[in-house]
Design an enzyme around this catalytic site. Structure first.
Site, mmCIF file in Angstrom:
data_model
loop_
_atom_site.group_PDB
_atom_site.id
_atom_site.type_symbol
_atom_site.label_atom_id
_atom_site.label_comp_id
_atom_site.label_asym_id
_atom_site.label_seq_id
_atom_site.Cartn_x
_atom_site.Cartn_y
_atom_site.Cartn_z
ATOM 1 N N VAL A 1 -6.569 0.395 -65.621
ATOM 2 C CA VAL A 1 -5.596 -0.553 -66.178
ATOM 3 C C VAL A 1 -6.255 -1.307 -67.342
ATOM 4 C CG1 VAL A 1 -4.024 -2.458 -65.671
ATOM 5 C CG2 VAL A 1 -4.579 -0.795 -63.886
ATOM 6 N N HIS B 1 -9.742 1.227 -59.757
ATOM 7 C CA HIS B 1 -8.443 0.602 -60.025
ATOM 8 C C HIS B 1 -8.525 -0.395 -61.169
ATOM 9 C CE1 HIS B 1 -5.891 1.667 -56.250
ATOM 10 N NE2 HIS B 1 -6.724 2.646 -56.554
ATOM 11 N N ASP B 2 -9.711 -0.921 -61.428
ATOM 12 C CA ASP B 2 -9.902 -1.798 -62.585
ATOM 13 C C ASP B 2 -9.858 -0.986 -63.875
ATOM 14 O OD1 ASP B 2 -10.508 -4.155 -64.062
ATOM 15 O OD2 ASP B 2 -12.636 -3.624 -64.071
ATOM 16 N N ASP C 1 -12.328 11.310 -44.664
ATOM 17 C CA ASP C 1 -13.101 12.517 -44.376
ATOM 18 C C ASP C 1 -13.299 12.589 -42.865
ATOM 19 O OD1 ASP C 1 -15.013 14.450 -43.910
ATOM 20 O OD2 ASP C 1 -16.442 13.711 -45.388
ATOM 21 N N ASN D 1 -2.181 -1.725 -55.150
ATOM 22 C CA ASN D 1 -3.247 -2.635 -54.720
ATOM 23 C C ASN D 1 -2.872 -3.562 -53.571
ATOM 24 O OD1 ASN D 1 -4.960 -1.687 -56.788
ATOM 25 N ND2 ASN D 1 -4.114 -3.141 -58.258
ATOM 26 N N GLY E 1 -8.633 -0.511 -69.164
ATOM 27 C CA GLY E 1 -10.086 -0.360 -69.237
ATOM 28 C C GLY E 1 -10.835 -1.197 -68.220
ATOM 29 N N HIS F 1 -13.298 10.247 -51.991
ATOM 30 C CA HIS F 1 -12.643 10.230 -50.681
ATOM 31 C C HIS F 1 -13.479 10.933 -49.610
ATOM 32 C CE1 HIS F 1 -8.412 9.473 -52.591
ATOM 33 N NE2 HIS F 1 -9.197 8.407 -52.610
ATOM 34 N N THR F 2 -14.749 11.107 -49.884
ATOM 35 C CA THR F 2 -15.683 11.588 -48.866
ATOM 36 C C THR F 2 -16.100 10.462 -47.932
ATOM 37 O OG1 THR F 2 -17.837 12.637 -48.508
ATOM 38 C CG2 THR F 2 -17.673 11.215 -50.400
#
Length: 330
Positions: free
Chosen positions: A71, A67-68, A246, A95, A73, A194-195
Site C-alpha cells: 500500500v 501488508h505495509d 503449514d 487487515n 510502498g 505461509h510455511t
C-alpha cells in the site's frame, strides 16, 4: 580548456550521484552503522522475547511488512491508528481483526528510542523485524536494505484494493504483484512465507463446504486434509478459529509449503492455485522450490529485498515517527 572538461565531468558525476539519491539506491544495508549500530540485535532481542509466549509472532510481523509495502510502498503506514485526519489501514478488510503484532512493534520502537532516539523509522523496523522473524524460525538471512522514512498519511482504500486476498484467482494476484513491480517468481517465493503462521477459518472455509457456489468442497483439496479442516472449522462455527498454514512444520521456516501444494494441502485458495491452475507458469517454480530448499531460501531473500524496495520514502520525505501509531506532533 582541460580544467573546464574536468569541471564538466565532475558536474556530470555529481548529477548522476544526485539522481541515485532520489531512487532506491539510497537504501543500503549500513544506513544505521554509525547512528544506531545495535539496531538489528535490539530488534531481534525483542522478537525472541515475544516468541517465548507467542509462537505465531514471527509470521505476524512478516505479514505486517508485506501488508505495509503493498500500500503506497514500505512507509510504515499500516502502523498508524485512526485520528482526525487518518483512516487507519488497520481497519481495511485484509487487515481488520487479522493483522497482529503491533504491540511488539511498539516494544521494538521503545527499545530503539532508548538506545538511539529519533533515528530508526517504523518502516525500517518492519523490514528488520521481517528478516529477524524468518531467521529465528530457521529460514534464510539477508542484508536488509535500510533508510526508509515514515509516511504521515495512511491509505485505507488502497489497502482494500492492493493487498492480495486468500480467495483471489492466480491471475488477479499476479496482476497485484506486477502492479508493484514484482515478478511471478517473487509471487511464488513470497507465498512461501505461509510455511509458518496461522490463518482464520473465515479465510478458507469457502473451500470446505460450498466452493464457488457448487455446494461441494474445493476439488483441489486432499480429502484427508479436508476432513481435518472441517473438524477445525465446522460449517457454522467461529470464523476466527485458526489453523496452521503449514500442517507439517507449523512454526518452522522451511520449504515444506511447496510439497504441501504438490500434495493438495495448500490451506488458502491463493496457495493451492500456484500449483493447481492448469498451465500456470507458477507450477514449475513450485516444483523447483519443493525439491531445492537452498533455491527457495535464496529466492525468498531476494524477493524480500525486492518487496522492501517498493516506493520507499527517503531523504527529506516523510519523517521518523517517535511513536509508530501516530504522526509526530499529533
Amino acid at each position: 580548456m582541460k580544467g573546464e572538461i574536468l569541471k564538466a565531468a565532475r558536474l556530470i558525476i555529481l548529477s548522476i550521484w544526485l539522481m541515485g539519491l532520489g531512487s532506491n539506491a539510497q537504501l543500503n544495508s549500513t544506513f544505521y552503522a554509525s547512528t544506531c549500530p545495535n539496531v538489528s540485535s535490539i530488534v531481534s532481542g525483542v522478537i525472541q522475547q515475544a516468541l517465548q509466549s507467542d509462537a505465531r509472532i514471527g509470521a505476524s510481523l512478516l505479514r505486517l511488512h508485506f501488508h505495509d509495502c503493498f500500500v503506497d510502498g514500505c512507509d510504515g503506514s499500516i502502523l498508524l491508528d485512526n485520528s482526525g485526519s487518518i483512516q487507519s489501514e488497520k481497519d481495511a478488510a485484509p487487515n481488520t481483526n487479522s493483522t497482529r503484532g503491533f504491540d511488539v512493534v511498539d516494544n521494538i520502537k521503545t527499545a530503539l528510542e532508548n538506545s538511539c532516539p529519533g533515528v530508526v523509522s517504523c518502516a525500517d523496523i518492519l523490514a528488520i523485524a521481517a528478516e529477524a522473524s524468518v531467521s529465528l524460525a530457521g529460514g534464510p538471512t539477508w542484508n536488509v536494505l535500510l533508510g526508509r522514512r515514515d509516511s504521515t498519511t495512511a491509505n485505507q482504500a488502497g489497502a482494500n484494493t492492493s493487498i492480495p486476498g486468500p480467495s483471489e484467482s492466480l491471475s488477479s494476484i499476479t496482476s497485484k504483484f506486477s502492479a508493484v513491480g514484482l515478478s511471478t517468481t517473487d509471487l511464488v517465493a513470497l507465498s512461501g512465507a505461509h510455511t509458518f503462521g496461522r490463518a482464520q477459518c473465515r479465510t478458507f472455509s469457502n473451500r470446505l463446504y460450498n466452493f464457488n457456489g457448487t455446494g461441494n468442497p474445493d476439488p483441489t483439496l486432499d480429502t484427508t486434509y479436508l476432513a481435518t479442516l472441517q473438524q477445525t472449522c465446522p460449517q457454522n462455527g467461529s470464523g476466527t478459529t485458526v489453523s496452521d498454514l503449514d500442517p507439517t512444520t507449523a512454526d518452522t521456516f522451511d520449504n515444506n509449503y511447496y510439497s504441501n501444494l504438490q500434495n493438495n494441502k495448500g490451506l488458502l485458495q491463493s496457495d493451492q492455485e500456484l500449483f493447481s491452475t492448469t498451465g500456470a507458469s507458477t507450477i514449475s517454480i513450485v516444483n523447483s522450490f519443493s525439491s531445492n530448499s537452498s533455491s527457495f531460501f535464496q529466492n525468498f531473500a531476494q524477493s524480500m529485498i525486492n518487496m522492501g524496495n517498493i516506493s520507499p520514502l527517503t531523504g527529506s520525505s516523510g519523517e521518523i515517527r517517535s511513536d509508530c501509531k501516530k504522526v509526530n506532533g499529533s
